[in-house]
Write a protein that holds these residues in place. Sequence first.
Motif, PDB file in Angstrom:
ATOM      1  N   VAL A  51       0.853  -1.203   0.020  1.00  0.00           N
ATOM      2  CA  VAL A  51      -0.009  -0.098  -0.214  1.00  0.00           C
ATOM      3  C   VAL A  51       1.040   1.179   0.234  1.00  0.00           C
ATOM      4  O   VAL A  51       2.021   1.235   0.338  1.00  0.00           O
ATOM      5  CB  VAL A  51      -0.884  -0.052   1.096  1.00  0.00           C
ATOM      6  CG1 VAL A  51      -1.858  -1.099   0.943  1.00  0.00           C
ATOM      7  CG2 VAL A  51      -0.215   0.031   2.493  1.00  0.00           C
ATOM      8  N   ARG A  52       0.277   2.404  -0.450  1.00  0.00           N
ATOM      9  CA  ARG A  52       1.021   3.412  -0.567  1.00  0.00           C
ATOM     10  C   ARG A  52       0.733   4.426   0.773  1.00  0.00           C
ATOM     11  O   ARG A  52      -0.285   4.948   1.436  1.00  0.00           O
ATOM     12  CB  ARG A  52       0.359   4.387  -1.637  1.00  0.00           C
ATOM     13  CG  ARG A  52       1.218   5.810  -1.735  1.00  0.00           C
ATOM     14  CD  ARG A  52       0.219   6.475  -3.001  1.00  0.00           C
ATOM     15  NE  ARG A  52       0.678   7.958  -2.974  1.00  0.00           N
ATOM     16  CZ  ARG A  52       0.187   8.775  -3.759  1.00  0.00           C
ATOM     17  NH1 ARG A  52      -0.672   8.682  -4.871  1.00  0.00           N
ATOM     18  NH2 ARG A  52       0.679  10.042  -3.819  1.00  0.00           N
ATOM     19  N   THR A  53       1.859   4.646   1.407  1.00  0.00           N
ATOM     20  CA  THR A  53       2.020   5.428   2.728  1.00  0.00           C
ATOM     21  C   THR A  53       2.138   7.039   2.283  1.00  0.00           C
ATOM     22  O   THR A  53       2.742   7.252   1.409  1.00  0.00           O
ATOM     23  CB  THR A  53       3.251   5.226   3.582  1.00  0.00           C
ATOM     24  OG1 THR A  53       4.516   5.140   2.623  1.00  0.00           O
ATOM     25  CG2 THR A  53       3.157   3.709   4.120  1.00  0.00           C
ATOM     26  N   GLN A  54       1.159   7.719   3.091  1.00  0.00           N
ATOM     27  CA  GLN A  54       1.038   9.020   2.885  1.00  0.00           C
ATOM     28  C   GLN A  54       1.274   9.923   4.082  1.00  0.00           C
ATOM     29  O   GLN A  54       0.466   9.435   5.101  1.00  0.00           O
ATOM     30  CB  GLN A  54      -0.054   9.336   2.075  1.00  0.00           C
ATOM     31  CG  GLN A  54      -0.347  10.717   1.853  1.00  0.00           C
ATOM     32  CD  GLN A  54       0.441  11.499   0.576  1.00  0.00           C
ATOM     33  OE1 GLN A  54       0.577  10.945  -0.097  1.00  0.00           O
ATOM     34  NE2 GLN A  54       1.180  12.616   1.090  1.00  0.00           N
ATOM     35  N   ALA A  55       2.363  10.689   4.174  1.00  0.00           N
ATOM     36  CA  ALA A  55       2.769  11.620   5.404  1.00  0.00           C
ATOM     37  C   ALA A  55       1.657  12.628   5.318  1.00  0.00           C
ATOM     38  O   ALA A  55       1.709  13.292   4.129  1.00  0.00           O
ATOM     39  CB  ALA A  55       3.939  11.937   5.503  1.00  0.00           C
ATOM     40  N   PHE A  56       0.813  13.239   6.257  1.00  0.00           N
ATOM     41  CA  PHE A  56       0.431  14.457   6.178  1.00  0.00           C
ATOM     42  C   PHE A  56       0.227  14.976   7.675  1.00  0.00           C
ATOM     43  O   PHE A  56       0.590  14.334   8.645  1.00  0.00           O
ATOM     44  CB  PHE A  56      -1.106  14.296   5.500  1.00  0.00           C
ATOM     45  CG  PHE A  56      -2.144  13.200   6.587  1.00  0.00           C
ATOM     46  CD1 PHE A  56      -3.192  13.961   7.412  1.00  0.00           C
ATOM     47  CD2 PHE A  56      -1.888  11.997   6.631  1.00  0.00           C
ATOM     48  CE1 PHE A  56      -4.074  13.195   8.171  1.00  0.00           C
ATOM     49  CE2 PHE A  56      -2.705  11.267   7.734  1.00  0.00           C
ATOM     50  CZ  PHE A  56      -3.801  11.848   8.197  1.00  0.00           C
ATOM     51  N   ARG A  57      -0.217  16.280   7.899  1.00  0.00           N
ATOM     52  CA  ARG A  57      -0.583  16.727   9.003  1.00  0.00           C
ATOM     53  C   ARG A  57      -1.954  17.349   9.216  1.00  0.00           C
ATOM     54  O   ARG A  57      -2.316  18.193   8.466  1.00  0.00           O
ATOM     55  CB  ARG A  57       0.287  18.096   9.377  1.00  0.00           C
ATOM     56  CG  ARG A  57       1.898  17.581   9.460  1.00  0.00           C
ATOM     57  CD  ARG A  57       2.058  17.009  10.715  1.00  0.00           C
ATOM     58  NE  ARG A  57       3.550  16.582  10.980  1.00  0.00           N
ATOM     59  CZ  ARG A  57       3.831  15.905  12.093  1.00  0.00           C
ATOM     60  NH1 ARG A  57       2.943  15.456  12.844  1.00  0.00           N
ATOM     61  NH2 ARG A  57       5.173  15.706  12.117  1.00  0.00           N
ATOM     62  N   GLY A  58      -2.731  16.794  10.118  1.00  0.00           N
ATOM     63  CA  GLY A  58      -4.036  17.046  10.515  1.00  0.00           C
ATOM     64  C   GLY A  58      -4.963  16.805   9.878  1.00  0.00           C
ATOM     65  O   GLY A  58      -5.851  15.988   9.894  1.00  0.00           O
ATOM     66  N   GLU A  59      -5.079  17.366   8.295  1.00  0.00           N
ATOM     67  CA  GLU A  59      -5.873  17.040   7.239  1.00  0.00           C
ATOM     68  C   GLU A  59      -5.167  17.097   5.980  1.00  0.00           C
ATOM     69  O   GLU A  59      -4.635  18.064   5.735  1.00  0.00           O
ATOM     70  CB  GLU A  59      -7.314  17.801   7.645  1.00  0.00           C
ATOM     71  CG  GLU A  59      -8.396  17.430   6.589  1.00  0.00           C
ATOM     72  CD  GLU A  59      -9.663  18.119   7.066  1.00  0.00           C
ATOM     73  OE1 GLU A  59     -10.394  18.758   6.174  1.00  0.00           O
ATOM     74  OE2 GLU A  59     -10.010  17.990   8.354  1.00  0.00           O
ATOM     75  N   LEU A  60      -5.429  16.259   5.155  1.00  0.00           N
ATOM     76  CA  LEU A  60      -5.029  16.296   3.579  1.00  0.00           C
ATOM     77  C   LEU A  60      -6.049  15.911   2.680  1.00  0.00           C
ATOM     78  O   LEU A  60      -6.712  15.095   2.589  1.00  0.00           O
ATOM     79  CB  LEU A  60      -3.925  15.185   3.527  1.00  0.00           C
ATOM     80  CG  LEU A  60      -3.280  15.131   2.101  1.00  0.00           C
ATOM     81  CD1 LEU A  60      -2.456  16.410   1.731  1.00  0.00           C
ATOM     82  CD2 LEU A  60      -2.421  13.842   1.925  1.00  0.00           C
ATOM     83  N   HIS A  61      -6.168  17.137   1.742  1.00  0.00           N
ATOM     84  CA  HIS A  61      -7.258  17.050   0.782  1.00  0.00           C
ATOM     85  C   HIS A  61      -6.451  16.668  -0.599  1.00  0.00           C
ATOM     86  O   HIS A  61      -5.732  17.280  -0.967  1.00  0.00           O
ATOM     87  CB  HIS A  61      -7.916  18.305   0.282  1.00  0.00           C
ATOM     88  CG  HIS A  61      -8.825  18.551   1.639  1.00  0.00           C
ATOM     89  ND1 HIS A  61     -10.176  18.955   1.413  1.00  0.00           N
ATOM     90  CD2 HIS A  61      -8.826  18.789   3.155  1.00  0.00           C
ATOM     91  CE1 HIS A  61     -10.988  19.154   2.587  1.00  0.00           C
ATOM     92  NE2 HIS A  61      -9.661  18.944   3.570  1.00  0.00           N
ATOM     93  N   MET A  62      -6.993  15.620  -1.346  1.00  0.00           N
ATOM     94  CA  MET A  62      -6.614  15.372  -2.632  1.00  0.00           C
ATOM     95  C   MET A  62      -7.621  15.298  -3.674  1.00  0.00           C
ATOM     96  O   MET A  62      -8.644  14.474  -3.582  1.00  0.00           O
ATOM     97  CB  MET A  62      -5.856  13.819  -2.370  1.00  0.00           C
ATOM     98  CG  MET A  62      -4.794  13.711  -1.495  1.00  0.00           C
ATOM     99  SD  MET A  62      -4.163  11.924  -1.573  1.00  0.00           S
ATOM    100  CE  MET A  62      -3.299  11.973  -3.072  1.00  0.00           C
ATOM    101  N   GLY A  63      -7.295  15.985  -4.781  1.00  0.00           N
ATOM    102  CA  GLY A  63      -8.167  15.991  -5.759  1.00  0.00           C
ATOM    103  C   GLY A  63      -8.485  14.767  -6.628  1.00  0.00           C
ATOM    104  O   GLY A  63      -7.267  14.042  -6.649  1.00  0.00           O
TER     105      GLY A  63
END
Length: 353
Positions: A113-125
């Motif tokens: 699976v693809r790991t994705q670092a983010f902070r708090g909240e992440l929006h992806m179109g």
Amino acid sequence: MVKALGPEVARELIDAAARSAPGRVVTDRATRESGVYASAANFGAFTKSVIALGRRTSATELIDAAKRFGNADVQKAVQLSKFDSAGVLVPIQQSGEVIEFLRPDAALLKLGVRTQAFRGELHMGTQTGTSVFKWVGEGETVPRSAPKYGKIVLKAHKGMVLTDISNDLLRTPGVGDASVGEDIRATAADGLDDAGFNGDGTGAAPKGLFVQLDPAHSFASTGTTAAAYLADIDKAVELPLTAHVRMGAAAWVIHPTRATALMQLQESGLFLFRGEMLDKGTIRGFPFVMTTRVPVSRITFSCDWRQFLYGIDEDLILSEHDTRAEHDETTIRAIVKGDFRLRQPKAFSSITY
């Protein structure tokens, strides 16, 4: 033991033992009557027993030595099972080996699976619709069309582990902080793996794979015969491909019990899947990962597990809190924040039994 007390203290103990009158016992019942510590005579006699024993540490030899040097009261009092008697002087050995708790292996990361670092909240179109192509004749009009867009939102869900650990365990060589930390890390990883598959989104829990599956790509099996298994597995592979999802890190995830059922399938006396699963580690040409974290009632396929977003807001944070000093314990707290989203829900399919 005498060496540990120091030469001066040892000399005083031996002198007191030599001067003590055999058979003397204490009358003050605040101290256990006839106990090793009840009088200088009793303790001195016990000290001589230890000296006579030398380097031998057998419990039987210790008691035999006490019988030779101690009076009747001391002989009666030397009981290794009682803490206020000789038991306090017998060291308890702590093994540096810890028998691990049985946990399932983390399967999501094995699947790629693809790991994705983010902070708090992440929006992806994300694109949810396309423009329409149409052939037109002379004088005909072309209907207007435009691509449609939406978004995927990752939000930080917080998970915690809180445990009280004995300081005796923390101080033990070979166990200590490293082993305790590894245990908590494994516990948190197991919790994330479980939520990634089965999280239902209620309360503070995130939503996992089976809640986010495209309803059209989750279907009931047509049976448990060899022909039914073959047809259903072919359909599970076909659904993502006919949805135009590009082939990438394709793999199955399956419960061990369901994998056993596949390997037992026979047709005309021949095993259908056993050879491929055992020799190549594949089902219909695609690798599979076994884990008890998925229901036994499902076989799940993805043509690209990189379409599964494993969002990590914070890596595991460990902290120690000395809040249980009266119990000689340390409270360990672990915090992890994350979320899970299917980038392309149509990249997944699942058979239910």
